[in-house]
Write an enzyme that holds these catalytic residues in place. Structure first.
Site, short mmCIF file in Angstrom:
data_model
loop_
_atom_site.label_atom_id
_atom_site.label_comp_id
_atom_site.label_asym_id
_atom_site.label_seq_id
_atom_site.Cartn_x
_atom_site.Cartn_y
_atom_site.Cartn_z
N LYS A 1 0.88 -1.16 0.00
CA LYS A 1 0.00 0.00 0.00
C LYS A 1 0.92 1.22 0.00
CE LYS A 1 -3.15 2.79 2.65
NZ LYS A 1 -3.61 3.12 4.01
N GLY B 1 -8.06 9.21 9.89
CA GLY B 1 -8.39 9.34 11.31
C GLY B 1 -9.45 10.37 11.61
N ALA C 1 -9.37 5.54 4.36
CA ALA C 1 -9.22 6.71 5.23
C ALA C 1 -10.52 7.48 5.39
CB ALA C 1 -8.13 7.65 4.73
N GLY C 2 -10.76 7.90 6.63
CA GLY C 2 -11.89 8.76 6.94
C GLY C 2 -13.17 8.06 7.32
N ASN D 1 -9.43 1.35 10.00
CA ASN D 1 -8.48 1.18 11.09
C ASN D 1 -8.96 1.89 12.35
OD1 ASN D 1 -4.83 1.42 11.40
ND2 ASN D 1 -6.35 0.80 12.85
N THR D 2 -8.86 3.22 12.37
CA THR D 2 -9.12 3.97 13.60
C THR D 2 -10.52 3.72 14.16
OG1 THR D 2 -7.64 5.70 12.78
CG2 THR D 2 -9.05 6.27 14.64
#
Length: 280
Positions: free
Chosen positions: A108, A169, A196-197, A218-219
């Site tokens: 990635k 994040g 992301a986001g 992830n987050t």
């Protein structure tokens, strides 16, 4: 039409670089409260791919070695990333090291431009992608929703694109859904993974309903009050969103439309018959 694998209850058919994956959910491995919770979250998510930052794990020293052993024990495909890299040289060097450490040519690719937004540095991204593709890497670039950048990444040899939903994040979901819809329509045959986001399962479901092929989370999982249950929630949301897309969503309308049409329906005289009437 894609089918649902009865063994996993997950919409199948996702193939990246010739590899068929068991799930449309990719899971990040950073920020979890403990290795044990990470392992349980990966299991609950049913993810077939987990991302790992080589730079972060190298900084952990011996702890990083134990982390690598944990990831290997999960039995999922490892996707190393070049998180934290801000130049082409850094990204290429990190990818080459990751190939040696994890024994995979998948990467990635991240080249970051701004510390506040962690926005991709698209010029360096395209340059680094070309270098890595020529070196035999299967590159999954973290990019914006810009169509011209996407075309250049595909021209450099990338077969998968990972446009951001919002800054890393931030948990803001699909901040520019119009541009993302345009990207999906412009590249109908290219695997597109929202990266992301994403802050809630509903965001992931929305992306899948729009026709995106997968989502990387992830987050939103790692920082949840219960990461294991949240991982399961995301798995269900992605399954529901993809199934809805495959089933065919109804089109939005500007005006109301009755679910029971008026034309052709019977009308009954509810007034009581008058005195002397022969009606029965």
């Amino acid at each position: 039409m894609n089918v649902i694998d009865p063994a996993t209850k997950t919409p199948g058919g996702l193939t990246l670089y010739g590899v068929e994956l068991p799930s449309r959910l990719l899971l990040g491995t950073a920020q979890y409260p403990s290795p044990h919770i990470l392992a349980r979250a990966v299991e609950a998510s049913r993810a077939g791919v987990v991302t790992v930052s080589l730079r972060r794990e190298q900084a952990r020293g011996r702890t990083g070695e134990r982390f690598s052993q944990l990831i290997e024990s999960l039995g999922v495909r490892v996707l190393p990333n070049t998180a934290g890299c801000r130049t082409v040289k850094e990204a290429v060097t990190t990818a080459e090291m990751a190939r040696e450490v994890y024994g995979t040519d998948w990467v990635k690719l991240e080249v970051i431009a701004n510390d506040d937004t962690l926005q991709p540095e698209v010029f360096g991204l395209v340059e680094a992608a070309g270098i890595l593709v020529r070196s035999g890497f299967k590159v999954l670039p973290y990019t914006t929703e810009d169509l011209s950048v996407a075309e250049r990444l595909l021209g450099a040899g990338c077969e998968v694109l990972m446009p951001w939903g919002a800054p890393i994040g931030s948990g803001r979901g699909l901040a520019n859904s119009y541009a993302l819809k345009s990207m999906r329509a412009y590249f109908p045959s290219v695997p597109l993974i929202i990266d992301a986001g994403i802050g809630a399962p509903s965001h992931a479901a929305q992306a899948m309903e729009m026709g995106f092929d997968a989502a990387l989370i992830n987050t939103a999982v790692a920082k949840a009050g219960d990461p294991v249950r949240m991982a399961s929630a995301f798995a269900q949301a992605i399954e529901a969103g993809r199934t809805a897309f495959e089933a065919g969503l109804m089109q939005m309308r500007d005006m109301a439309q009755p679910s029971t049409p008026i034309a052709g329906t019977p009308f009954f005289n509810l007034d009581p018959p008058k005195s002397g009437s022969t009606d029965e």
